[in-house]
Design a protein around this motif. Structure first.
Motif, PDB file in Angstrom:
ATOM      1  N   MET A 260       7.645   4.211 -17.305  1.00 41.48           N
ATOM      2  CA  MET A 260       6.313   3.755 -17.690  1.00 41.48           C
ATOM      3  C   MET A 260       6.321   2.262 -18.033  1.00 41.48           C
ATOM      4  O   MET A 260       5.457   1.502 -17.604  1.00 41.48           O
ATOM      5  N   ASN A 261       7.330   1.833 -18.802  1.00 43.68           N
ATOM      6  CA  ASN A 261       7.421   0.417 -19.178  1.00 43.68           C
ATOM      7  C   ASN A 261       7.641  -0.478 -17.957  1.00 43.68           C
ATOM      8  O   ASN A 261       7.069  -1.571 -17.855  1.00 43.68           O
ATOM      9  N   ALA A 262       8.467  -0.005 -16.995  1.00 44.37           N
ATOM     10  CA  ALA A 262       8.706  -0.787 -15.777  1.00 44.37           C
ATOM     11  C   ALA A 262       7.431  -0.878 -14.936  1.00 44.37           C
ATOM     12  O   ALA A 262       7.049  -1.958 -14.473  1.00 44.37           O
ATOM     13  N   TYR A 263       6.744   0.257 -14.748  1.00 42.30           N
ATOM     14  CA  TYR A 263       5.484   0.259 -13.990  1.00 42.30           C
ATOM     15  C   TYR A 263       4.431  -0.618 -14.656  1.00 42.30           C
ATOM     16  O   TYR A 263       3.693  -1.348 -13.979  1.00 42.30           O
ATOM     17  N   ASP A 264       4.338  -0.536 -15.999  1.00 40.22           N
ATOM     18  CA  ASP A 264       3.335  -1.334 -16.714  1.00 40.22           C
ATOM     19  C   ASP A 264       3.548  -2.825 -16.481  1.00 40.22           C
ATOM     20  O   ASP A 264       2.595  -3.581 -16.281  1.00 40.22           O
ATOM     21  N   GLN A 265       4.814  -3.270 -16.510  1.00 39.95           N
ATOM     22  CA  GLN A 265       5.089  -4.692 -16.301  1.00 39.95           C
ATOM     23  C   GLN A 265       4.737  -5.108 -14.873  1.00 39.95           C
ATOM     24  O   GLN A 265       4.181  -6.189 -14.646  1.00 39.95           O
TER      25      GLN A 265
ATOM     26  N   TYR B 190       2.203  -6.666  -8.972  1.00 42.45           N
ATOM     27  CA  TYR B 190       3.009  -6.090  -7.898  1.00 42.45           C
ATOM     28  C   TYR B 190       2.547  -4.668  -7.558  1.00 42.45           C
ATOM     29  O   TYR B 190       2.767  -4.189  -6.449  1.00 42.45           O
ATOM     30  N   LEU B 191       1.937  -3.989  -8.525  1.00 47.48           N
ATOM     31  CA  LEU B 191       1.431  -2.643  -8.310  1.00 47.48           C
ATOM     32  C   LEU B 191      -0.055  -2.585  -8.641  1.00 47.48           C
ATOM     33  O   LEU B 191      -0.565  -3.415  -9.399  1.00 47.48           O
ATOM     34  N   VAL B 192      -0.718  -1.590  -8.082  1.00 45.50           N
ATOM     35  CA  VAL B 192      -2.082  -1.267  -8.495  1.00 45.50           C
ATOM     36  C   VAL B 192      -2.100   0.217  -8.830  1.00 45.50           C
ATOM     37  O   VAL B 192      -1.365   1.018  -8.240  1.00 45.50           O
ATOM     38  N   SER B 193      -2.933   0.565  -9.801  1.00 43.02           N
ATOM     39  CA  SER B 193      -3.058   1.953 -10.224  1.00 43.02           C
ATOM     40  C   SER B 193      -4.414   2.475  -9.794  1.00 43.02           C
ATOM     41  O   SER B 193      -5.449   1.846 -10.055  1.00 43.02           O
ATOM     42  N   ARG B 194      -4.410   3.614  -9.124  1.00 49.12           N
ATOM     43  CA  ARG B 194      -5.656   4.237  -8.681  1.00 49.12           C
ATOM     44  C   ARG B 194      -5.836   5.559  -9.416  1.00 49.12           C
ATOM     45  O   ARG B 194      -4.930   6.396  -9.413  1.00 49.12           O
ATOM     46  N   GLU B 195      -6.983   5.693 -10.039  1.00 45.38           N
ATOM     47  CA  GLU B 195      -7.244   6.858 -10.869  1.00 45.38           C
ATOM     48  C   GLU B 195      -7.050   8.153 -10.074  1.00 45.38           C
ATOM     49  O   GLU B 195      -7.549   8.310  -8.960  1.00 45.38           O
ATOM     50  N   LYS B 196      -6.274   9.052 -10.651  1.00 41.95           N
ATOM     51  CA  LYS B 196      -5.970  10.370 -10.095  1.00 41.95           C
ATOM     52  C   LYS B 196      -5.183  10.311  -8.781  1.00 41.95           C
ATOM     53  O   LYS B 196      -4.991  11.329  -8.134  1.00 41.95           O
ATOM     54  N   SER B 197      -4.746   9.112  -8.395  1.00 42.62           N
ATOM     55  CA  SER B 197      -3.977   8.980  -7.148  1.00 42.62           C
ATOM     56  C   SER B 197      -2.558   8.496  -7.395  1.00 42.62           C
ATOM     57  O   SER B 197      -1.641   8.839  -6.656  1.00 42.62           O
ATOM     58  N   GLY B 198      -2.354   7.669  -8.423  1.00 41.22           N
ATOM     59  CA  GLY B 198      -1.012   7.197  -8.724  1.00 41.22           C
ATOM     60  C   GLY B 198      -0.863   5.695  -8.583  1.00 41.22           C
ATOM     61  O   GLY B 198      -1.835   4.941  -8.651  1.00 41.22           O
ATOM     62  N   TYR B 199       0.383   5.275  -8.342  1.00 41.96           N
ATOM     63  CA  TYR B 199       0.722   3.855  -8.272  1.00 41.96           C
ATOM     64  C   TYR B 199       1.015   3.457  -6.822  1.00 41.96           C
ATOM     65  O   TYR B 199       1.698   4.183  -6.094  1.00 41.96           O
ATOM     66  N   PHE B 200       0.502   2.287  -6.417  1.00 43.32           N
ATOM     67  CA  PHE B 200       0.669   1.802  -5.050  1.00 43.32           C
ATOM     68  C   PHE B 200       1.137   0.349  -5.082  1.00 43.32           C
ATOM     69  O   PHE B 200       0.772  -0.413  -5.984  1.00 43.32           O
ATOM     70  N   VAL B 201       1.943  -0.016  -4.082  1.00 44.33           N
ATOM     71  CA  VAL B 201       2.384  -1.399  -3.949  1.00 44.33           C
ATOM     72  C   VAL B 201       1.188  -2.267  -3.576  1.00 44.33           C
ATOM     73  O   VAL B 201       0.418  -1.921  -2.675  1.00 44.33           O
ATOM     74  N   ALA B 202       1.026  -3.367  -4.290  1.00 41.23           N
ATOM     75  CA  ALA B 202      -0.085  -4.281  -4.009  1.00 41.23           C
ATOM     76  C   ALA B 202       0.196  -5.058  -2.723  1.00 41.23           C
ATOM     77  O   ALA B 202       1.306  -5.022  -2.178  1.00 41.23           O
TER      78      ALA B 202
ATOM     79  N   HIS C  60       0.802  -1.225   0.000  1.00 41.69           N
ATOM     80  CA  HIS C  60       0.000   0.000   0.000  1.00 41.69           C
ATOM     81  C   HIS C  60       0.836   1.277   0.000  1.00 41.69           C
ATOM     82  O   HIS C  60       0.287   2.383   0.081  1.00 41.69           O
ATOM     83  N   THR C  61       2.179   1.133  -0.103  1.00 39.65           N
ATOM     84  CA  THR C  61       3.034   2.313  -0.205  1.00 39.65           C
ATOM     85  C   THR C  61       2.816   2.984  -1.559  1.00 39.65           C
ATOM     86  O   THR C  61       2.779   2.323  -2.597  1.00 39.65           O
ATOM     87  N   LYS C  62       2.696   4.307  -1.562  1.00 42.84           N
ATOM     88  CA  LYS C  62       2.561   5.035  -2.811  1.00 42.84           C
ATOM     89  C   LYS C  62       3.936   5.235  -3.432  1.00 42.84           C
ATOM     90  O   LYS C  62       4.880   5.663  -2.759  1.00 42.84           O
ATOM     91  N   LEU C  63       4.057   4.928  -4.720  1.00 40.89           N
ATOM     92  CA  LEU C  63       5.324   5.101  -5.425  1.00 40.89           C
ATOM     93  C   LEU C  63       5.402   6.497  -6.036  1.00 40.89           C
ATOM     94  O   LEU C  63       4.377   7.159  -6.247  1.00 40.89           O
ATOM     95  N   PRO C  64       6.621   6.943  -6.335  1.00 40.59           N
ATOM     96  CA  PRO C  64       6.761   8.246  -6.995  1.00 40.59           C
ATOM     97  C   PRO C  64       6.052   8.243  -8.342  1.00 40.59           C
ATOM     98  O   PRO C  64       5.869   7.190  -8.960  1.00 40.59           O
ATOM     99  N   SER C  65       5.685   9.418  -8.809  1.00 42.91           N
ATOM    100  CA  SER C  65       5.106   9.507 -10.149  1.00 42.91           C
ATOM    101  C   SER C  65       6.151   9.108 -11.178  1.00 42.91           C
ATOM    102  O   SER C  65       7.348   9.056 -10.886  1.00 42.91           O
ATOM    103  N   LYS C  66       5.705   8.837 -12.396  1.00 44.33           N
ATOM    104  CA  LYS C  66       6.645   8.446 -13.451  1.00 44.33           C
ATOM    105  C   LYS C  66       7.688   9.535 -13.698  1.00 44.33           C
ATOM    106  O   LYS C  66       8.870   9.224 -13.877  1.00 44.33           O
ATOM    107  N   ARG C  67       7.261  10.783 -13.669  1.00 40.76           N
ATOM    108  CA  ARG C  67       8.209  11.880 -13.917  1.00 40.76           C
ATOM    109  C   ARG C  67       9.214  12.014 -12.771  1.00 40.76           C
ATOM    110  O   ARG C  67      10.406  12.261 -12.995  1.00 40.76           O
ATOM    111  N   GLU C  68       8.741  11.866 -11.525  1.00 39.45           N
ATOM    112  CA  GLU C  68       9.636  11.975 -10.371  1.00 39.45           C
ATOM    113  C   GLU C  68      10.688  10.876 -10.396  1.00 39.45           C
ATOM    114  O   GLU C  68      11.884  11.139 -10.208  1.00 39.45           O
TER     115      GLU C  68
END
Length: 466
Positions: free
Chosen positions: A56-61, A67-79, A35-43
């Protein structure tokens, strides 16, 4: 702040793959908690001195693998992934290095149906080849491929697709990936490659492997977007006009002409035409390839026998415009041909004597029935919330739009609990659009009737309690 030492990556390893491995290792070892929030792709790109596309390619995989979940308008979080305990080699007993996945049904596999392979005819031509040829089978084959096979392919393409091709412009190789490697050597070094979005995931990975510059190009209902193409820096574009994977789009005649006009405006613009499963059109004749319309010699046509015959027969081919063929001869004549000489002679005879086209006719009938059966099972399911089914006219996959509040990652995870492997259309996109969400990509070529029915029942089960 997350920083990784990219100097530690293996020679030739793509940047996105190294970043993906680092992030996965941190998640598995518990260094990145659930549930840790990861940095944005740009960061993350800025902090590690890499491109946003690499992140982007690493996050997509990591999203695809859960391993990750994407929440709309919130970013990427560890599953919610349980940490893997540290490995102690002194305590391990006979560790199993590789475990084969054993799915009840794998809807991501686009396999040939091995039981349908024409073994008796293939054995017959192999015996004939072993009898008729001697030194040719043990000598180094011509670097372009066996002449008999190139002639047989040229004849077949004229009969079946109305393509007028010189055998001298055909290059045989053991795989499409190998041919891509050779092709890249003769295209301009500063070329920017265009990839359909959504599109076949292996193509950008090949470009990453060769450290090439490439861009995503949008798709619409007529094929690749000319507006997206003209706004880009692309000079070499990969397209699949006969049957796009995964959208199933057939490029319109108007769009084909626009694409050819785009290529003709600059001397070093080329179009790679991927005709992977163009033979499998069930209710009409196969559509003439883009290559037939080409008057300016800008089409590089690529195809393989791995789908029409079997993956074990490692024979693919590309057809080059004369200008590129001269470059290829001058630069690549020292390469050994990678396809088996014996299999090349056998395939040439297999095509010349009509066995290939008869086999293709049988497989078209089989795949058509398979597609109709899968559509029928989907429509009859009372549990699967399918609101639209696309496909069945060509190829061996369907798109199924489902009405659900589940995310695509959750759908894939729930399918795994039913021992099903599936893909979602969003996995094939650089950016997920609403129209591409909640769309299942179901490859059906090698599912028998009983397994297909049970697989659809299990697929429906994942939506019951959500």
């Amino acid at each position: 702040m997350l920083r990784y030492d990219f100097a530690l990556r293996e020679k030739g390893q793509p940047l996105y793959e190294f970043l993906y491995e680092c992030l996965k290792e941190d998640i598995q070892r518990g260094r990145l908690k659930a549930h840790t929030k990861l940095p944005s792709k740009r960061e993350l790109a800025r902090d590690n001195g890499v491109s946003v596309k690499t992140v982007m390619n690493a996050y997509d995989q990591l999203l695809v693998e859960g391993y990750l979940v994407s929440r709309e308008k919130s970013g990427y979080f560890v599953a919610g992934v349980e940490a893997v305990p540290k490995y102690h080699p002194e305590r391990a007993e006979h560790p199993q290095i590789y475990v084969e996945d054993n799915w009840f049904a794998d809807f991501t596999a686009n396999n040939a149906v091995y039981e349908k392979f024409p073994f008796s005819m293939w054995r017959k031509v192999m015996r004939q080849v072993l009898t008729e040829y001697d030194l040719e089978l043990v000598q180094r084959a011509h670097f372009l491929g066996v002449k008999e096979l190139r002639e047989a392919i040229a004849d077949y393409l004229y009969r079946s697709r109305r393509m007028i091709v010189s055998p001298e412009c055909i290059v045989i190789g053991a795989s499409i990936e190998y041919l891509y490697g050779r092709l890249i050597q003769i295209l301009p070094r500063d070329a920017v490659y265009g990839v359909e979005n959504p599109g076949y995931k292996k193509i950008p990975r090949i470009y990453e492997e060769y450290s090439l510059n490439w861009e995503y190009l949008d798709m619409n209902d007529q094929g690749i977007s000319i507006e997206s193409l003209t706004k880009s820096q692309v000079s070499v574009v990969h397209v699949s006009p006969e049957h796009h994977y995964p959208l199933g789009t057939v490029m319109s005649v108007a769009r084909r002409q626009e694409l050819l006009n785009w290529a003709a405006r600059e001397t070093e613009r080329y179009i790679i035409e991927d005709d992977y499963d163009g033979e499998f059109r069930y209710y009409s004749r196969p559509i003439a390839p883009l290559q037939v319309m080409d008057r300016n010699h800008r089409i590089i046509y690529m195809n393989t026998f791995s789908k029409t015959l079997a993956p074990a027969i490692r024979i693919s081919y590309m057809i080059l415009p004369e200008k590129l063929m001269i470059r290829y001869i001058n630069r690549a004549n020292f390469y050994s041909n990678t396809a088996s000489s014996c299999e090349q002679y056998a395939l040439a005879k297999f095509i010349r004597e009509g066995y290939f086209e008869r086999h293709l006719s049988r497989m078209k009938k089989y795949y058509r029935i398979q597609g109709e059966r899968l559509i029928r099972n989907i429509k009859q399911s009372v549990l699967l919330p399918a609101v639209k089914v696309l496909g069945g006219e060509c190829g061996t996959h369907l798109l199924v739009k489902v009405d659900t509040s589940m995310t695509d990652t959750e759908i894939k995870w729930a399918a795994k609990q039913q021992n099903l492997q599936i893909s979602c259309l969003s996995e094939f996109c650089s950016e997920v659009k609403p129209d591409y969400q909640h769309v299942l990509v179901l490859n059906y070529s090698d599912l028998d009737e009983a397994a297909m029915k049970e697989a659809i029942r299990r697929l429906g089960n994942i939506f019951i309690d959500w």
